[in-house]
Each structure stands twice: as C-alpha cells, then as structure tokens.
Design an enzyme around this catalytic site. Structure first.
Site: not given
Ligand code: PAF
Length: 296
Positions: A45, A49, A164-167, A202
């Site tokens: 984390l 997060h 999170g918006e990053k993904d 990240s």
């Molecule tokens: O974004 C992440 O950390 C992962 O893709 C997730 C959503 C926890 C699924 O394993």
C-alpha cells in the site's frame, strides 16, 4: 473460519483470511445497519491506496481492504512472484488513515482460499476494450482482474467499491461489468495521488532506482504538456506529449487520447472531453498514467 491475527499495533486493523470469515463479519455489520465499502488492492500500500480508504470511510461505516496478489491477472513472464508483499507494513499504514480508525478490516486470503480448485474455469471476459492498451500489452490481464473483482464483490457485497483513477482502463471495465451484470454496488473513483515530482504513486515505483525515476518523471510531464497544448486540438496535444517523452528517452508503449465513454481513441477532428493514456517501460518496469481534459 475466521482467523484474526494479532494486530501489529493497538490500532492496526484485524485480518480475516477466509471467505466465510468475511461473509460472517459483513452479515454482523449489516444486522447493525452499517454500510460497507470495499477497497480491492494487491497490498504494498501507498498513499494512493490510503486515499481510497479515507474516502471509503467517508462513504461507509465499515471498510474491507482486500489484500490479494491475484495470479489470474499476471502473464507467465510478469512479476507475480516478485510483486512486493508486506502485510505488517500494510496494516501499519492502514492504522494511520485519518477518519478510518476502527472502521477498517483487512481481507487477506491465500491463493488456495480464493481458488481452492486451482485456476477457475468460469471467467469474466473483458471484451474488445479489454484487449486494447493495457490488455494488448498484457493478454488476459483484464479477464483476470474482472474475475477476481467479481469474486470479491460476491464475497463482500459492498455498498460501494473504490478504485484509483490511475488505472483508468480497469475503472472503465469494472464499471461496465457492474452495470452490465447488475451487480448491486456503486463504483467510486478517487483521483490519482502523485509524488512531489509528479509521478503517479504505484506499488511498482519501488522497482525504480534514481536514474529510472528521473526518466519516469517525463510521463506526468508529457501529460502536463498535452494539457497545455490541448487548446490546439487532438494532434497538438498528442505531439506535445510525444515530444516530452522523446526528450526524456522514455520507451513508450502507447500515448493516446480516448473518449471516456467508449475507451476508443478519438480522431484528429474530436473536440471536447478526452482522457489521455500513457504507458511506458522504464528500466523494465511498466508504468501507466492518465488524466482527463478538454481539447479545443
Ligand atoms: O488494481 C489492482 O490493484 C488490482 O487490479 C485489483 C483491482 C486489486 C484486482 O486484483
């Protein structure tokens, strides 16, 4: 059966490592009239997060933070084995989230607990969008993500689930899955948290040494350059981003502007809201970044 490990510190959240344990905890909270939020993570984390957890605690009385490095979403040559894992450190960080004291429970199942019969036969498929951008570089990745998120939503049945918006592509695909499969939850998206140098937080930033980090800074800089050039249109924004990435000697996988409602690349003539996506390899580490803005 629930196994609640000893907290690392007075205020560290308890850890539940079984599906049955989480179901039973959630049932108790529901009986007490509590709202439940889920923050799915793979651990390791960071402040990004923790921002999700802080927001979750504003939206719900109880927050489950799942910590599970999901093998289904890693390709055979990817970093599943070396992905950083440190549950004690994660719990210590969670203990410090302002406004979340006493609300957080960690769900940290083993791979056997999540997939007792081995890799599951039933998978959620992410469709065409799941095979573009990150999905093109990481075949099967989003099927693995959606499958584990569907399982986590089935286990926790949260009122709200936070990402999170990053993904951004993950957010698009999870939101579509929730909508199309009528999963009774709300997807809440939290803004990207950045370090002082602009780099999006990240867990994989831990792989970067100082030299790699200096190169990686060109990624957020490229997005800033694109935003500044955006009044000149799509091509001007893309050219500005590419020039910044080239100047920083970044090994770019893609830099593109998509329509946020379809996740398809926009044409040169497009005007209005877009989302920029950048993916690059820096010293062997894959990094992604994104931002939404308007092109003129
Ligand atoms: O974004 C992440 O950390 C992962 O893709 C997730 C959503 C926890 C699924 O394993």
């Amino acid at each position: 059966m629930t196994s609640a490990a000893e907290p690392a510190a007075e205020s560290a959240p308890i850890v539940i490592d079984t599906v049955a344990g989480v179901r039973s905890a959630v049932a108790g909270w529901r009986d007490a009239g509590h709202r439940v939020a889920l923050v799915p993570t793979m651990g390791s984390l960071h402040a990004g997060h923790l921002a999700l957890v802080a927001r979750a605690a504003e939206l719900a009385d109880r927050v489950i933070v799942s910590v599970f490095v999901n093998p289904l979403q890693f390709g055979p040559s990817e970093d599943f084995a070396r992905y950083p894992r440190d549950l004690s450190a994660d719990r210590a960080l969670l203990a410090g989230v302002e406004g979340a004291a006493g609300a957080v429970t960690v769900f940290a199942p083993t791979v056997d607990e999540m997939y007792p019969s081995g890799p599951v036969e039933t998978r959620v498929t992410a469709g065409d969008v799941g095979a573009t951008f990150e999905g093109a570089a990481r075949p099967g990745h989003f099927d693995g993500v959606l499958t584990v998120v569907a399982k986590l939503l089935g286990i926790v049945t949260p009122d709200v689930v936070l990402f999170g918006e990053k993904d951004a592509q993950q957010v698009f695909l999870v939101s579509r899955m929730v909508r199309e499969l009528d999963i009774a939850t709300t997807v809440e998206v939290v803004e990207t948290v950045r370090d002082d140098d602009g780099l999006a937080l990240s867990s994989r930033n831990a792989y970067l040494d100082d030299a790699a980090r200096a190169v990686a800074r060109s990624i957020p800089a490229a997005i800033t350059a694109a935003r500044e050039a955006a009044a000149g249109g799509v091509d001007a924004a893309l050219a500005a981003a590419r020039a910044t990435l080239d100047a920083g000697s970044v090994d770019v996988d893609y830099v593109t502007l998509v329509d946020a409602s379809t996740f398809m690349a926009v044409g040169s003539e497009h005007r209005g809201e877009v989302r920029m996506l950048v993916a690059a390899r820096v010293s062997g580490t894959r990094l992604i970044d994104t931002a939404a803005f308007s092109v003129g």
